[in-house]
Write a protein that holds these residues in place. Structure first.
Motif, PDB file in Angstrom:
ATOM      1  N   GLU A 287       0.828  -1.214   0.000  1.00 21.17           N
ATOM      2  CA  GLU A 287       0.000   0.000   0.000  1.00 21.17           C
ATOM      3  C   GLU A 287       0.858   1.259   0.000  1.00 21.17           C
ATOM      4  O   GLU A 287       0.546   2.238  -0.672  1.00 21.17           O
ATOM      5  N   TYR A 288       1.936   1.229   0.753  1.00 21.07           N
ATOM      6  CA  TYR A 288       2.826   2.389   0.798  1.00 21.07           C
ATOM      7  C   TYR A 288       3.407   2.687  -0.580  1.00 21.07           C
ATOM      8  O   TYR A 288       3.390   3.829  -1.049  1.00 21.07           O
ATOM      9  N   HIS A 289       3.903   1.646  -1.251  1.00 18.72           N
ATOM     10  CA  HIS A 289       4.531   1.867  -2.554  1.00 18.72           C
ATOM     11  C   HIS A 289       3.500   2.121  -3.646  1.00 18.72           C
ATOM     12  O   HIS A 289       3.807   2.779  -4.647  1.00 18.72           O
ATOM     13  N   ARG A 290       2.254   1.643  -3.466  1.00 16.93           N
ATOM     14  CA  ARG A 290       1.187   1.984  -4.411  1.00 16.93           C
ATOM     15  C   ARG A 290       0.926   3.484  -4.373  1.00 16.93           C
ATOM     16  O   ARG A 290       0.817   4.141  -5.413  1.00 16.93           O
ATOM     17  N   LEU A 291       0.867   4.040  -3.144  1.00 19.12           N
ATOM     18  CA  LEU A 291       0.646   5.468  -2.997  1.00 19.12           C
ATOM     19  C   LEU A 291       1.837   6.264  -3.531  1.00 19.12           C
ATOM     20  O   LEU A 291       1.669   7.279  -4.206  1.00 19.12           O
ATOM     21  N   GLN A 292       3.052   5.790  -3.246  1.00 17.68           N
ATOM     22  CA  GLN A 292       4.243   6.489  -3.722  1.00 17.68           C
ATOM     23  C   GLN A 292       4.290   6.532  -5.246  1.00 17.68           C
ATOM     24  O   GLN A 292       4.706   7.534  -5.840  1.00 17.68           O
ATOM     25  N   SER A 293       3.825   5.475  -5.883  1.00 15.22           N
ATOM     26  CA  SER A 293       3.801   5.435  -7.351  1.00 15.22           C
ATOM     27  C   SER A 293       2.844   6.479  -7.905  1.00 15.22           C
ATOM     28  O   SER A 293       3.124   7.148  -8.904  1.00 15.22           O
ATOM     29  N   LYS A 294       1.692   6.654  -7.242  1.00 14.57           N
ATOM     30  CA  LYS A 294       0.736   7.679  -7.674  1.00 14.57           C
ATOM     31  C   LYS A 294       1.316   9.073  -7.534  1.00 14.57           C
ATOM     32  O   LYS A 294       1.182   9.916  -8.413  1.00 14.57           O
ATOM     33  N   VAL A 295       1.977   9.310  -6.400  1.00 20.21           N
ATOM     34  CA  VAL A 295       2.585  10.636  -6.152  1.00 20.21           C
ATOM     35  C   VAL A 295       3.657  10.941  -7.182  1.00 20.21           C
ATOM     36  O   VAL A 295       3.729  12.030  -7.752  1.00 20.21           O
ATOM     37  N   THR A 296       4.476   9.943  -7.494  1.00 15.19           N
ATOM     38  CA  THR A 296       5.548  10.126  -8.477  1.00 15.19           C
ATOM     39  C   THR A 296       4.990  10.395  -9.862  1.00 15.19           C
ATOM     40  O   THR A 296       5.476  11.245 -10.618  1.00 15.19           O
ATOM     41  N   ALA A 297       3.919   9.662 -10.204  1.00 17.93           N
ATOM     42  CA  ALA A 297       3.297   9.835 -11.518  1.00 17.93           C
ATOM     43  C   ALA A 297       2.726  11.243 -11.674  1.00 17.93           C
ATOM     44  O   ALA A 297       2.847  11.887 -12.724  1.00 17.93           O
ATOM     45  N   LYS A 298       2.105  11.785 -10.634  1.00 16.72           N
ATOM     46  CA  LYS A 298       1.543  13.147 -10.689  1.00 16.72           C
ATOM     47  C   LYS A 298       2.639  14.170 -10.827  1.00 16.72           C
ATOM     48  O   LYS A 298       2.503  15.186 -11.511  1.00 16.72           O
TER      49      LYS A 298
END
Length: 301
Positions: A287-298
């Motif tokens: 879950e942590y890295h799923r959220l980090q991936s979204k933040v990086t993509a934005k």
């Protein structure tokens, strides 16, 4: 400048609140006349007062059964002098011998502990035992000292706000410390030990700063004492060239299950259970890295 003045006086005020402390070293008329140890040594020489220091060996030494510490003189310079630290140690060694003359033999000992207290030391070579607290401590000081065990060169953070460099020697205490930690890991529940280790850090800080008689230190002693009720057993160890080597341990209160941990016997452990254990523990990471991936993509948009 030292911590001891704080420790002594906090203890005095705790045990005798109305006591009056007279500390000449903090009186201007005293420290202006004697700004350093050299002036004190000159005064002692002039008045025939025997002191165990000279301008060539001006060490400040605090010695008791547990340890001895050395400060002052060339030790105030933290950089290596001449041939390095061994040169300094060769000048001031008391409890322990210098590494270059440590005996090339390995001595084995059995240390028996009961509820955090060492109760017996046995020489595995000749079977001789020491059982009283004083007897075993003096014996271990001798053995550890001959092998250079327990000497450290450190920079400490004094409670009064400055750093100081010193050489400490704790021969018997070092052996007993290693033996105790080993039997503690063998007999104490994992989570209890984690808490105890955290409490031990706070306890050491309180003792170092002179708060032995504080309510928080009394509380910690009770907690740590409770954690030690199952700490019982025997540790076999050897000392060699400045090191303490644990060779084995046994205890009637051991939490070590040889059959459970064996790689040759399944015992009561079900390997398939590890799959669910790993999946549950990985959920938070996923879950942590799923959220980090979204933040990086934005941020890349």
């Amino acid at each position: 400048q030292g911590n001891d003045q704080v420790r002594f006086e906090l203890t005095c005020y705790a045990l005798c609140p109305k006591i009056k402390v007279i500390a000449p070293w903090r009186m201007p008329e005293f420290y202006q006349r004697f700004p350093g140890r050299r002036e004190l040594m000159d005064y002692a020489k002039e008045h025939g007062i025997p002191v165990p220091v000279t301008p060539q060996t001006p060490w400040s030494m605090d010695e008791n059964l547990m340890h001895i510490s050395y400060e002052a003189g060339i030790l105030e310079n933290p950089k290596p002098q001449g041939r390095g630290v061994s040169c300094v140690c060769s000048l001031i060694g008391n409890f322990t011998v210098l590494c270059m003359v440590r005996r090339p033999c390995c001595l084995s000992r059995h240390v028996n502990c009961r509820r955090r207290v060492p109760v017996k030391v046995t020489n595995a070579g000749d079977g001789a035992t020491r059982c009283t607290a004083l007897e075993l401590f003096v014996y271990l000081n001798d053995i550890a000292g001959k092998h250079g065990v327990g000497r450290i060169d450190i920079v400490e953070n004094r409670f009064v706000g400055m750093k100081s460099r010193g050489i400490y020697e704790t021969p018997a205490g070092t052996i007993l410390y290693h033996a105790h930690l080993d039997i503690e890991a063998f007999t104490m529940d994992r989570e209890v030990r984690k808490i105890k280790q955290g409490l031990a850090l706070k306890f050491s800080e309180l003792v170092y700063n002179g708060f032995w008689h504080s309510p928080e230190c009394e509380f910690l002693r009770e907690c740590i004492g409770r954690s030690q009720e199952a700490v019982l057993g025997t540790v076999r160890l050897s000392v060699f060239k400045g090191q303490v080597y644990i060779l084995g341990r046994e205890s009637p209160r051991s939490l070590y299950n040889e059959e459970l941990v064996s790689m040759n016997v399944q015992g009561d452990y079900e390997p398939a259970d590890a799959t669910g254990f790993i999946n549950i523990n990985s959920l938070r990471l996923k879950e942590y890295h799923r959220l980090q991936s979204k933040v990086t993509a934005k941020q890349d948009e």
